[in-house]
Design a protein around this motif. Structure first.
Motif, PDB file in Angstrom:
ATOM      1  N   ALA A   1      -8.301   9.246  -2.723  1.00  0.00           N
ATOM      2  CA  ALA A   1      -8.963   8.670  -1.118  1.00  0.00           C
ATOM      3  C   ALA A   1      -8.697   9.584  -0.445  1.00  0.00           C
ATOM      4  CB  ALA A   1      -8.753   7.885  -0.606  1.00  0.00           C
ATOM      5  N   ALA A   2      -9.928  10.062   0.605  1.00  0.00           N
ATOM      6  CA  ALA A   2      -9.179  10.549   2.112  1.00  0.00           C
ATOM      7  C   ALA A   2      -9.661  10.178   2.979  1.00  0.00           C
ATOM      8  CB  ALA A   2     -10.467  11.756   1.742  1.00  0.00           C
ATOM      9  N   LEU A   3      -8.345  10.142   3.690  1.00  0.00           N
ATOM     10  CA  LEU A   3      -8.093   9.541   4.729  1.00  0.00           C
ATOM     11  C   LEU A   3      -8.190   9.665   6.385  1.00  0.00           C
ATOM     12  CD1 LEU A   3      -6.643   7.784   2.898  1.00  0.00           C
ATOM     13  CD2 LEU A   3      -5.366   6.526   4.275  1.00  0.00           C
TER      14      LEU A   3
ATOM     15  N   PHE B   1      -5.083  18.273   5.707  1.00  0.00           N
ATOM     16  CA  PHE B   1      -5.429  19.389   6.575  1.00  0.00           C
ATOM     17  C   PHE B   1      -5.984  18.868   8.170  1.00  0.00           C
ATOM     18  CE2 PHE B   1      -7.815  17.151   2.999  1.00  0.00           C
ATOM     19  CZ  PHE B   1      -9.430  17.558   3.882  1.00  0.00           C
ATOM     20  N   ALA B   2      -7.113  20.021   8.642  1.00  0.00           N
ATOM     21  CA  ALA B   2      -7.540  19.074   9.685  1.00  0.00           C
ATOM     22  C   ALA B   2      -9.029  19.596   9.538  1.00  0.00           C
ATOM     23  CB  ALA B   2      -6.363  19.908  11.146  1.00  0.00           C
ATOM     24  N   VAL B   3      -9.822  18.560  10.085  1.00  0.00           N
ATOM     25  CA  VAL B   3     -11.071  18.661  10.309  1.00  0.00           C
ATOM     26  C   VAL B   3     -11.914  18.308  11.027  1.00  0.00           C
ATOM     27  CG1 VAL B   3     -13.518  17.773   9.936  1.00  0.00           C
ATOM     28  CG2 VAL B   3     -11.573  17.546   8.387  1.00  0.00           C
ATOM     29  N   LYS B   4     -12.581  19.638  12.370  1.00  0.00           N
ATOM     30  CA  LYS B   4     -12.777  20.214  13.943  1.00  0.00           C
ATOM     31  C   LYS B   4     -13.609  18.522  14.073  1.00  0.00           C
ATOM     32  CE  LYS B   4     -14.860  23.299  17.073  1.00  0.00           C
ATOM     33  NZ  LYS B   4     -15.302  24.530  17.265  1.00  0.00           N
ATOM     34  N   GLY B   5     -13.098  18.076  15.056  1.00  0.00           N
ATOM     35  CA  GLY B   5     -13.855  16.804  16.319  1.00  0.00           C
ATOM     36  C   GLY B   5     -13.247  15.311  14.919  1.00  0.00           C
ATOM     37  N   PHE B   6     -12.232  15.199  13.732  1.00  0.00           N
ATOM     38  CA  PHE B   6     -12.154  14.348  13.587  1.00  0.00           C
ATOM     39  C   PHE B   6     -10.722  14.203  12.870  1.00  0.00           C
ATOM     40  CE2 PHE B   6     -16.369  15.115  11.848  1.00  0.00           C
ATOM     41  CZ  PHE B   6     -16.798  13.784  12.180  1.00  0.00           C
ATOM     42  N   GLY B   7      -9.353  15.551  13.488  1.00  0.00           N
ATOM     43  CA  GLY B   7      -8.192  15.337  13.655  1.00  0.00           C
ATOM     44  C   GLY B   7      -7.678  15.885  12.031  1.00  0.00           C
ATOM     45  N   THR B   8      -6.821  15.032  11.840  1.00  0.00           N
ATOM     46  CA  THR B   8      -5.818  15.182  10.651  1.00  0.00           C
ATOM     47  C   THR B   8      -6.635  14.282   9.174  1.00  0.00           C
ATOM     48  OG1 THR B   8      -3.899  15.192  12.034  1.00  0.00           O
ATOM     49  CG2 THR B   8      -3.563  14.542   9.453  1.00  0.00           C
ATOM     50  N   VAL B   9      -6.399  14.788   8.054  1.00  0.00           N
ATOM     51  CA  VAL B   9      -7.191  13.711   6.818  1.00  0.00           C
ATOM     52  C   VAL B   9      -5.820  14.633   5.849  1.00  0.00           C
ATOM     53  CG1 VAL B   9      -8.746  13.917   5.349  1.00  0.00           C
ATOM     54  CG2 VAL B   9      -9.650  14.548   7.617  1.00  0.00           C
ATOM     55  N   VAL B  10      -5.562  13.411   5.000  1.00  0.00           N
ATOM     56  CA  VAL B  10      -4.952  13.694   3.825  1.00  0.00           C
ATOM     57  C   VAL B  10      -5.368  12.483   2.626  1.00  0.00           C
ATOM     58  CG1 VAL B  10      -2.706  13.306   5.482  1.00  0.00           C
ATOM     59  CG2 VAL B  10      -4.031  11.299   4.709  1.00  0.00           C
ATOM     60  N   THR B  11      -5.351  13.275   1.780  1.00  0.00           N
ATOM     61  CA  THR B  11      -5.577  12.730   0.175  1.00  0.00           C
ATOM     62  C   THR B  11      -4.665  12.544  -0.370  1.00  0.00           C
ATOM     63  OG1 THR B  11      -5.841  15.173  -0.204  1.00  0.00           O
ATOM     64  CG2 THR B  11      -7.659  14.682   0.735  1.00  0.00           C
ATOM     65  N   GLY B  12      -5.213  11.770  -1.242  1.00  0.00           N
ATOM     66  CA  GLY B  12      -4.467  11.446  -2.804  1.00  0.00           C
ATOM     67  C   GLY B  12      -4.668  10.356  -3.801  1.00  0.00           C
ATOM     68  N   THR B  13      -4.240   9.718  -4.379  1.00  0.00           N
ATOM     69  CA  THR B  13      -4.602   8.534  -4.898  1.00  0.00           C
ATOM     70  C   THR B  13      -3.612   7.622  -4.756  1.00  0.00           C
ATOM     71  OG1 THR B  13      -5.115   9.977  -7.235  1.00  0.00           O
ATOM     72  CG2 THR B  13      -4.557   8.323  -7.369  1.00  0.00           C
TER      73      THR B  13
ATOM     74  N   PHE C   1       1.223  -1.051   0.174  1.00  0.00           N
ATOM     75  CA  PHE C   1      -0.160  -0.155   0.039  1.00  0.00           C
ATOM     76  C   PHE C   1       0.982   1.622   0.545  1.00  0.00           C
ATOM     77  CE2 PHE C   1      -2.200   3.471   2.690  1.00  0.00           C
ATOM     78  CZ  PHE C   1      -3.158   3.679   1.933  1.00  0.00           C
ATOM     79  N   ARG C   2       0.572   2.120  -0.470  1.00  0.00           N
ATOM     80  CA  ARG C   2       1.108   3.703  -1.368  1.00  0.00           C
ATOM     81  C   ARG C   2       0.491   4.287  -1.581  1.00  0.00           C
ATOM     82  NH1 ARG C   2       5.987   2.770  -5.391  1.00  0.00           N
ATOM     83  NH2 ARG C   2       4.058   2.111  -5.964  1.00  0.00           N
ATOM     84  N   LEU C   3       0.539   5.628  -0.580  1.00  0.00           N
ATOM     85  CA  LEU C   3      -0.968   6.462  -0.920  1.00  0.00           C
ATOM     86  C   LEU C   3       0.163   7.923  -1.078  1.00  0.00           C
ATOM     87  CD1 LEU C   3      -4.418   7.498  -0.568  1.00  0.00           C
ATOM     88  CD2 LEU C   3      -2.670   9.406   0.505  1.00  0.00           C
ATOM     89  N   PRO C   4       0.881   8.186  -2.457  1.00  0.00           N
ATOM     90  CA  PRO C   4       1.189   9.970  -1.764  1.00  0.00           C
ATOM     91  C   PRO C   4       0.013  11.036  -1.834  1.00  0.00           C
ATOM     92  CG  PRO C   4       1.689   8.924  -4.338  1.00  0.00           C
ATOM     93  CD  PRO C   4       0.354   7.875  -3.066  1.00  0.00           C
ATOM     94  N   VAL C   5       0.972  11.550  -0.437  1.00  0.00           N
ATOM     95  CA  VAL C   5       0.319  12.413  -0.357  1.00  0.00           C
ATOM     96  C   VAL C   5      -0.046  13.774  -0.869  1.00  0.00           C
ATOM     97  CG1 VAL C   5       0.110  14.856   1.713  1.00  0.00           C
ATOM     98  CG2 VAL C   5       0.754  12.029   2.672  1.00  0.00           C
ATOM     99  N   ASP C   6      -0.802  14.407  -1.132  1.00  0.00           N
ATOM    100  CA  ASP C   6      -0.936  15.958  -1.781  1.00  0.00           C
ATOM    101  C   ASP C   6      -1.728  16.618  -1.433  1.00  0.00           C
ATOM    102  OD1 ASP C   6      -4.299  15.005  -2.536  1.00  0.00           O
ATOM    103  OD2 ASP C   6      -3.445  13.774  -4.428  1.00  0.00           O
ATOM    104  N   ARG C   7      -1.958  16.816  -0.082  1.00  0.00           N
ATOM    105  CA  ARG C   7      -2.996  17.456   0.534  1.00  0.00           C
ATOM    106  C   ARG C   7      -3.562  16.954   1.718  1.00  0.00           C
ATOM    107  NH1 ARG C   7      -9.139  19.115  -1.086  1.00  0.00           N
ATOM    108  NH2 ARG C   7      -7.789  20.772   0.711  1.00  0.00           N
TER     109      ARG C   7
ATOM    110  N   GLY D   1       4.304  14.985  -0.910  1.00  0.00           N
ATOM    111  CA  GLY D   1       5.757  14.804  -1.261  1.00  0.00           C
ATOM    112  C   GLY D   1       5.915  13.210   0.123  1.00  0.00           C
ATOM    113  N   MET D   2       4.884  13.274   1.187  1.00  0.00           N
ATOM    114  CA  MET D   2       5.477  12.192   1.651  1.00  0.00           C
ATOM    115  C   MET D   2       4.306  11.428   1.757  1.00  0.00           C
ATOM    116  SD  MET D   2       5.217  14.330   5.926  1.00  0.00           S
ATOM    117  CE  MET D   2       6.277  12.826   6.504  1.00  0.00           C
ATOM    118  N   MET D   3       4.528   9.810   1.671  1.00  0.00           N
ATOM    119  CA  MET D   3       3.709   8.913   1.350  1.00  0.00           C
ATOM    120  C   MET D   3       2.376   7.930   2.846  1.00  0.00           C
ATOM    121  SD  MET D   3       4.799   5.898  -1.403  1.00  0.00           S
ATOM    122  CE  MET D   3       5.260   7.329  -2.582  1.00  0.00           C
ATOM    123  N   LEU D   4       1.982   7.489   3.218  1.00  0.00           N
ATOM    124  CA  LEU D   4       1.218   6.978   3.613  1.00  0.00           C
ATOM    125  C   LEU D   4       0.874   5.535   3.126  1.00  0.00           C
ATOM    126  CD1 LEU D   4      -2.601   7.924   5.097  1.00  0.00           C
ATOM    127  CD2 LEU D   4      -0.117   7.934   5.966  1.00  0.00           C
ATOM    128  N   ALA D   5       2.057   4.517   3.777  1.00  0.00           N
ATOM    129  CA  ALA D   5       2.459   2.872   3.383  1.00  0.00           C
ATOM    130  C   ALA D   5       2.798   2.314   4.228  1.00  0.00           C
ATOM    131  CB  ALA D   5       4.468   3.224   2.580  1.00  0.00           C
TER     132      ALA D   5
END
Length: 635
Positions: free
Chosen positions: A244-246, A190-202, A182-188, A259-263
């Protein structure tokens, strides 16, 4: 099925307006973009397009066209399946049109639709001129023959046809590879109030589920996936090609950047372990240049773009045996990256010149050397093998070695460790991958060493397994897996019946210990010394007999293995017949009286107390007798 459509084209050629017309979504999210009417960063939208068997869900990645924002364009366009290329009818092809076309081709995109935008501003003759220019421009590329349609977001001209053509391109787009990690390159981020960190990518490869764990790379910080969304809907899992938004826990959004990656956690942790004490990464790749490369033998540096990440890289063609032109403008080369991007085999990258920012070329990764022990010398790289079958790839990476750790080899070639077991000519055992054709020499060396040991020491049961493993390790080569690989080789020899394993010793089938003729006098003297109820204390025996002490020890060991002597304790033996006689007397006495003292047993045997104790303790270990205070009983 989810497909990623990326826009491309010169600045102000209507990419964002076209995506808005197709999806109903505005991809310009920054205040500066809205103020200037110019896309600065990548934007995202989605829509259902008509396909052959039903609707196709497509995600749109809208990229900026201005040359100043080419880094953002590359972050968005890397990993797309289909390109929506815009060429304004009033301008025709422009500089960024050509550079974007180069980039798209370097990234291996072979399906697309060209939209001649702003068709309402010109007459049909001008539209025909632009169409012809597009066809001429794309003729030498993989996008040759792609449909060209004139459109206007103002009048709606051609929009229905554009949707239809995009839908067909999505259906025909090549399916993505099945890399297990699994690899998701992070392109965005941000934080969502009440949920915390959200990352998006393909999602670039692999998959992840709600509740699963991943690691933030570079580094190996573990995060947990709290929730997943794709195209605005909650989902339980995301797979390759999905936008996807995680929502992740375990990290603050300010600690994550593009430039970072969830892997895959195991992947990131393995790479991080391999990197300790060093920076960067080396990869072998096939590279294609937009223009002839000139001198690239060492020192010429490029900015390498991979998904959303970048790193400075030095490219070496000269001095690499197979690094000459490989046909069709393709070069085989080794790249030296300053930063450890998570490139895997099959990934594409783009090279930008640092002297005057322009796209210089790009390529495809053949092997990523996260583990230096697996990296062949640059002068010996077998590029034909790296571009060949999986079996050929394994041989090329191992160079002259016979084996490597299966996990490390799999990561180098971008496959799952389990896939190696199904590769022709590759054997996996004890977590080691071995090239079968190279094992023959290793196995022959081990068998020969066992045979030589039998000839030298025919009185012994066999060669210690540790010694045989050392022979295998020396003959088989490295990659840090010598100990496990050597044991796997021995396992194969035993399973095949070529060797017999007994108590940590290896012997040829049919081998039985026997004393050589030269040791006959020693054997006779030892057996004579063991007659009757007399203990053989080996250390004393070596000095009392007129023979070399080492020869005496060899004979005693052989007689123990043959069963003619019994080892009572360390360095103490007794004749088998005498011990059997003592056993009979001991059993008879205990059966008559119920128990026996050490002194009684000594008197029955007519020997010294020390020997009586040694014999009784031997029977205790053999579970014949049980000591209870000063008495012994039968068990």
């Amino acid at each position: 099925m989810s497909i990623i459509i990326g826009t491309a084209g010169h600045v102000d050629h209507g990419k964002t307006a076209l995506v808005r017309a197709l999806t109903g979504m505005d991809t310009d999210r920054l205040a500066e973009e809205k103020r200037r009417g110019l896309s600065i960063d990548i934007g995202f939208a989605w829509a259902d397009l008509p396909g052959r068997g039903g609707p196709v869900r497509a995600a749109f990645v809208d990229v900026p066209g201005h040359e100043r924002f080419i880094k953002n364009m590359l972050a968005g366009v890397t990993g797309i399946d289909v390109v929506l290329f815009t060429v304004a009818a009033d301008d025709g092809p422009m500089p960024q049109t050509r550079e974007h076309l180069d980039i798209v081709e370097l990234l291996g995109v072979s399906r697309g639709v060209f939209a001649v935008t702003k068709a309402d501003l010109v007459d049909e003759g001008r539209v025909a001129e632009v169409r012809a220019a597009v066809e001429e421009l794309t003729a030498p590329t993989a996008l040759a023959g792609s449909p060209v349609v004139a459109v206007s977001v103002v009048t709606g001209q051609g929009m229905g046809e554009l949707k239809r053509l995009l839908g067909l391109a999505c259906v025909d787009a090549p399916r993505r590879g099945t890399a297990p990690f699994f690899r998701l390159p992070v392109d965005r981020c941000f934080a969502v109030k009440g949920f915390g960190t959200v990352v998006t990518g393909t999602v670039a490869s692999g998959s992840i589920s709600k509740g699963g764990e991943a690691a933030l790379y570079p580094g190996a910080r573990v995060v947990r996936v709290r929730a997943l969304e794709s195209h605005g809907r909650a989902v339980d899992e995301v797979s390759p090609g999905t936008r996807a938004a995680l929502n992740i826990g375990g990290v603050a959004f300010r600690e994550v950047r593009r430039g970072m990656m969830l892997a895959d956690r195991a992947l990131a942790e393995a790479v991080e372990r391999s990197r300790r004490g060093r920076r960067g990464l080396r990869v072998d790749a096939v590279v294609r240049f937009v223009a002839p490369p000139g001198r690239t033998g060492g020192g010429r540096r490029f900015k390498l773009h991979h998904f959303t990440g970048t790193a400075m890289a030095e490219l070496a063609l000269e001095g690499v045996r197979a690094g000459r032109e490989a046909g069709a403008g393709r070069y085989r080369a080794r790249l030296y990256l300053d930063e450890p991007l998570l490139l895997l085999r099959g990934d594409r990258f783009v090279l930008r010149d640092t002297s005057g920012p322009a796209t210089a070329g790009g390529g495809v990764v053949l092997a990523s050397y996260f583990f230096r022990g697996l990296m062949p010398a640059a002068s010996r790289v077998d590029y034909d093998g790296l571009e060949g079958t999986r079996s050929a790839q394994v041989r090329a990476v191992l160079d002259r070695s016979a084996w490597a750790r299966a996990g490390e080899l799999a990561l180098t070639l971008g496959v799952g460790a389990g896939e190696l077991a199904g590769t022709g000519g590759v054997v996996v055992g004890r977590d080691v991958a071995m090239v079968e054709e190279r094992l023959g020499a290793v196995e022959a060396a081990v068998v020969e060493r066992v045979r030589a040991h039998h000839e030298e020491r025919a009185d012994e049961k066999g060669l210690p397994e540790a010694v045989a493993a050392e022979v295998a390790a020396r003959r088989g080569g490295g990659a840090g897996a010598a100990e496990a690989a050597a044991k796997a080789v021995i396992d194969r020899l035993v399973a095949a019946g070529r060797l017999r394993r007994t108590g940590g010793l290896l012997a040829l089938p049919g081998h039985e210990p026997r004393l050589s003729k030269g040791l006959g006098p020693v054997e006779k003297a030892v057996l004579e010394a063991a007659r009757g109820l007399r203990p053989l204390r080996v250390a004393e025996l070596g000095t009392s007999l007129p023979f070399d002490a080492a020869q005496v020890e060899r004979v005693v060991r052989a007689l123990v293995e043959r069963g003619e002597l019994v080892r009572l304790a360390d360095g103490v033996c007794i004749g088998r017949a005498a011990l059997d006689e003592a056993k009979g007397k001991l059993i008879a006495c205990i059966e008559a009286k119920g128990r026996i003292r050490t002194g009684e047993f000594r008197d029955i045997l007519g020997c010294g107390r020390r020997l009586a104790i040694e014999i009784l303790e031997y029977f205790d270990r053999e579970r014949l007798t049980l000591r209870q205070g000063e008495f012994r009983t039968l068990r």
